[in-house]
Design an enzyme around this catalytic site. Structure first.
Site, short mmCIF file in Angstrom:
data_model
loop_
_atom_site.label_atom_id
_atom_site.label_comp_id
_atom_site.label_asym_id
_atom_site.label_seq_id
_atom_site.Cartn_x
_atom_site.Cartn_y
_atom_site.Cartn_z
N CYS A 82 0.84 -1.21 0.00
CA CYS A 82 0.00 0.00 0.00
C CYS A 82 0.87 1.26 0.00
O CYS A 82 1.50 1.55 -1.01
CB CYS A 82 -0.98 -0.06 1.16
N HIS A 170 -3.05 -5.32 1.61
CA HIS A 170 -2.41 -5.53 2.92
C HIS A 170 -2.39 -7.01 3.33
O HIS A 170 -3.24 -7.42 4.13
CB HIS A 170 -3.19 -4.76 3.99
N GLU A 172 -0.56 -8.25 5.45
CA GLU A 172 -0.28 -8.28 6.90
C GLU A 172 -1.56 -8.20 7.73
O GLU A 172 -1.53 -8.42 8.93
CB GLU A 172 0.69 -7.15 7.27
N1 GLN Z 1 -3.43 6.30 0.45
C1 GLN Z 1 -2.27 6.10 1.27
C2 GLN Z 1 -1.06 6.78 0.62
O1 GLN Z 1 -1.05 6.96 -0.56
C3 GLN Z 1 -1.97 4.64 1.46
C4 GLN Z 1 -3.07 3.98 2.23
C5 GLN Z 1 -2.64 2.78 3.01
O2 GLN Z 1 -1.43 2.52 3.14
N2 GLN Z 1 -3.58 2.06 3.56
O3 GLN Z 1 -0.12 7.12 1.32
#
Ligand code: GLN
Length: 188
Positions: A82, A170, A172
């Site tokens: 992410c 995710h 995790e």
């Molecule tokens: N939208 C966040 C970003 O771009 C990432 C979101 C997340 O890690 N759950 O930093």
């Protein structure tokens, strides 16, 4: 002895710590699992995992703490989920500090806002996984050295380049250790 670091500047590092511990135990290797908060911590790692969170904040702190310098100097393989995926990109749709280790352009929050979070079964590297998407990014464009390992319809959500791996979701936040084991085996 393998040393895996979990970048712990901001975001959901503790979940990565727990699942990496399980993955390392499953692999039956001698290991050390480190919380990475300083350049000194980073310099001890054979691989670093970067969690979800706010990529702008994590990126700024990585530059300030000189962790970015160490990762680039020592060519430490990175597994980013992410926000971690955002940080691996060469380019995003924001002005923000990046590691620029993977030849790809990432769009942040590509699936909408927090309320649009969702779970979906996905295919990666020949296996089925539960993908948890929270303000997830998507990959808009990849260079020829980047291997696409997962998609939802036409949207790229998982990639590899060398030993670096980036996922929009995710792992995790599930009990599934396979993707962590995959990354750890790459850096063994
Ligand atoms: N939208 C966040 C970003 O771009 C990432 C979101 C997340 O890690 N759950 O930093």
């Amino acid at each position: 002895m393998i040393r895996i670091g979990i970048l712990n500047l901001q975001g959901d590092a503790s979940e990565h710590f727990q699942i990496s511990k399980k993955a390392l135990e499953n692999l039956k290797v001698e290991y050390q699992l480190l919380n990475v908060r300083t350049a000194e911590d980073a310099s001890q790692c054979n691989g670093i995992i970067i969690s979800g969170g706010e990529s702008t904040v994590i990126g700024k702190l990585m530059v300030e703490n000189r962790i970015k310098d160490i990762i680039l100097q020592n060519k430490i393989p990175i597994f980013g989920t992410c926000a971690g995926m955002v940080l691996l990109a060469k380019e995003t749709d924001y002005e923000q500090p990046l590691l620029e280790l993977m030849d790809m352009k990432v769009k942040r929050n590509a699936f909408g806002r927090q309320k649009d979070s969702f779970e979906q079964e996905i295919d990666i590297l020949g296996g089925k996984y539960t993908g948890v998407f929270i303000r997830a990014p998507a990959i808009e464009k990849v260079g020829e050295d980047v291997q696409i390992i997962s998609k939802i319809d036409d949207i790229i959500i998982g990639v590899k380049q060398g030993k670096n791996m980036a996922l929009a979701f995710h792992p995790e936040l599930t009990e599934d250790t396979r993707l962590h084991e995959y990354f750890i085996k790459e850096v063994l």
